[in-house]
Write an enzyme that holds these catalytic residues in place. Structure first.
Site, PDB file in Angstrom:
ATOM      1  CG  ASP B  31       6.318  12.846  -0.237  1.00  0.00           C
ATOM      2  OD1 ASP B  31       6.991  11.747  -0.220  1.00  0.00           O
ATOM      3  OD2 ASP B  31       5.052  12.530   0.283  1.00  0.00           O
ATOM      4  CE  LYS B  88       4.331  10.134  -3.816  1.00  0.00           C
ATOM      5  NZ  LYS B  88       4.549   9.063  -3.811  1.00  0.00           N
ATOM      6  N   GLY B 160       0.160   9.812   4.911  1.00  0.00           N
ATOM      7  CA  GLY B 160      -0.687  10.308   5.411  1.00  0.00           C
ATOM      8  C   GLY B 160      -1.758  10.708   7.016  1.00  0.00           C
ATOM      9  NE  ARG B 172       6.782  -7.084  14.116  1.00  0.00           N
ATOM     10  CZ  ARG B 172       8.105  -7.601  14.154  1.00  0.00           C
ATOM     11  NH1 ARG B 172       8.377  -8.326  13.813  1.00  0.00           N
ATOM     12  NH2 ARG B 172       8.084  -6.707  15.849  1.00  0.00           N
ATOM     13  N   GLY B 221       3.429   6.861   7.102  1.00  0.00           N
ATOM     14  CA  GLY B 221       3.344   6.832   8.760  1.00  0.00           C
ATOM     15  C   GLY B 221       4.396   7.508   9.541  1.00  0.00           C
ATOM     16  CB  SER B 243       2.021  13.808   5.820  1.00  0.00           C
ATOM     17  OG  SER B 243       1.850  13.604   4.715  1.00  0.00           O
TER      18      SER B 243
END
Lengths: 188, 299
Positions: B31, B88, B160, B172, B221, B243
């Site tokens: 990003d 996006k 984020g 998973r 994440g 992020s």
């Protein structure tokens, strides 16, 4: 015969699948130790900037240059073509190009993704056309006298050979057709 | 829309759309909010950048409605780099997607990080020449997005937060169900299709091939080289870092380290080497303390 696929980034898994399909054991190459073991090498499509930087990060750039100078048979598709060319017309500073094929290429010469396409490619001496898939593909702008042009599209070379190096601006690994891989592993 | 030109060149076909996703495998998509950040990403070895006005951590902090970015900033980023540029659109906002296609972006992310525009429908992605990536938290959601024309799936994670736990949960879940389906007999596949709320032909294809019909990347994440290694070893084919890079204390070396981790994800010695001295990662958030769970958006 042990065929390696440079597995730093890109469509290396698809090349492995095609090679396995035609009964050739393929191994992934990420380190100098793994490069020493192979008799032939495929450099896949991907982002040539990323692959070039990862060649440096993994200490592969010099060993690969040496093996190419020794005549290691190599197939380079799309980003692989860029890395094997003698000149990258709009390359960024520090971009690796090993000069195995005396050609000048322009990155993304066929345009952005909206212009990515597939088209049938007539290869010299082949009975039927090959389905060429071009993804943000590099254009071969010029090729030296030592370069054998095996196929062109609208007058522009797209499949070439020089010595033991074969390069294409399209992606044979995305086609159902395995003739280019067969031909690469069978050639002397 | 797929088209055939006078010279026999076909553009916008599923093969051409999926083809670009294949070329991004093993790479890192970052990003970026400015042309300068895009250059940092390209210099670090990113395979593509996602052009947006605010990274997810800031969208989460600021609240309000998050929309498609200003075309001017997207164009600025396209001019700054030679790698693919993604952008996006809001879920269901097919006019934002039309605008992004007119801007000639290389991939559209129909993203839960932006505020959804439609509470029932996603974009009909078959209607576009530009390829789409969509998020998914489970196999049914992934197959519904593919049936709508998505050419790449990314597990959603929780954008984020700098917290990898949701990405792991979603990966998973998707991969675990794929494994189960490959063991199912032909009669059981009807029930799988019903349970997953997914088209039977796609369920059958997954059962036969043992994988989705399109590449699956991971997002949401990832903030360290170890996170990239974790999701790649779990089965992700490439990673999106939102992020995690530009909210860290020293973005350029961290970006390069995550790129090297995505390539050498099975080699703990290289992962140890590239993880050293990267400074502070982005501050993380506990999932239980979140006001908004972005991953719940999408149907």
């Amino acid at each position: 015969m042990k065929v390696g696929v440079l597995a730093l980034q890109g469509a290396f898994g698809l090349h492995e699948q095609v090679l396995n399909r035609i009964g050739v054991a393929a191994v992934q190459v990420r380190t100098p130790e793994e490069l020493v073991e192979v008799d032939r090498l495929v450099i896949p499509g991907g982002e040539s900037t990323a692959i070039s930087k990862l060649l440096d990060a993994n200490g592969l750039a010099d060993p690969l240059a040496e093996r190419l100078a020794d005549g290691l048979p190599v197939l380079g598709t799309c980003a692989g073509l860029i890395l094997l060319a003698a000149e990258v017309v709009d390359g960024y500073p520090g971009q690796r190009c090993f000069g195995a094929v005396d050609a000048a290429v322009r990155r993304n010469g066929y345009g952005r993704q909206s212009e990515s396409f597939h088209a049938l490619i007539e290869v010299e001496g082949w009975k039927s056309a090959f389905p060429g898939v071009f993804i943000r593909a590099p254009v071969i702008e010029s090729a030296g006298d030592g370069v054998e042009v095996l196929a062109s599209l609208d007058g522009v070379p797209v499949l070439c050979r020089q010595g033991s190096a074969v390069v294409s601006s399209f992606h044979p690994e995305l086609a159902e057709d395995d003739r280019i891989h067969r031909w690469f592993v069978e050639q002397e | 829309m797929a088209a055939e030109s006078m010279t026999g060149r076909e553009t916008g076909t599923p093969l051409v759309k999926r083809g670009l996703a294949e070329m991004l495998k093993g790479g890192v998509i970052m990003d970026v909010v400015t042309p300068d950040q895009a250059k940092v990403a390209e210099d670090a070895g990113a395979v593509a950048v996602m052009a947006l006005e605010r990274v997810p951590a800031d969208i989460r902090r600021d609240g309000g409605v998050a929309r498609m970015s200003d075309p001017e900033m997207i164009t600025g980023i396209q001019e700054a780099v030679t790698i693919p540029v993604m952008a996006k659109a809001r879920i269901g906002h097919f006019v934002e997607a039309q605008i992004l296609e007119a801007l000639d972006v290389d991939y559209i992310d129909e993203s839960e990080v932006l505020t959804p525009a439609d509470e029932a429908h996603h974009i009909d992605k078959w209607a576009f020449t530009v390829p789409f990536v969509c998020g998914a938290t489970n196999l049914g959601e992934a197959l519904r997005r593919i049936s709508e024309g998505a050419c790449m799936i990314r597990s959603k994670g929780e954008a984020g937060t700098g917290n990898i736990v949701e990405a792991v949960r979603h990966l998973r879940s998707i991969i675990g169900d794929i494994r189960k389906i490959t063991q199912a007999d032909s009669a059981e596949l009807f029930d799988w299709a019903k349970q997953l709320q997914a088209p039977l032909p796609l369920v059958r294809e997954v059962a036969e091939t043992g994988w989705l019909p399109v590449p699956m990347f991971c997002a949401g994440g990832i903030s360290t080289p170890a996170d990239a290694g974790l999701v790649m070893q779990l089965g992700a084919e490439a990673v999106f870092v939102g992020s995690g890079i530009f909210k860290s204390s020293d973005p350029a070396p961290r970006a390069k380290a995550i790129v090297e981790a995505a390539t050498n994800y099975r080699d703990p010695h290289i992962l140890a080497k590239v993880s050293r001295g990267l400074g502070e990662p982005m501050p993380g958030l506990e999932i239980d303390g979140l006001e908004t769970r972005l991953a719940d958006r999408g149907w």
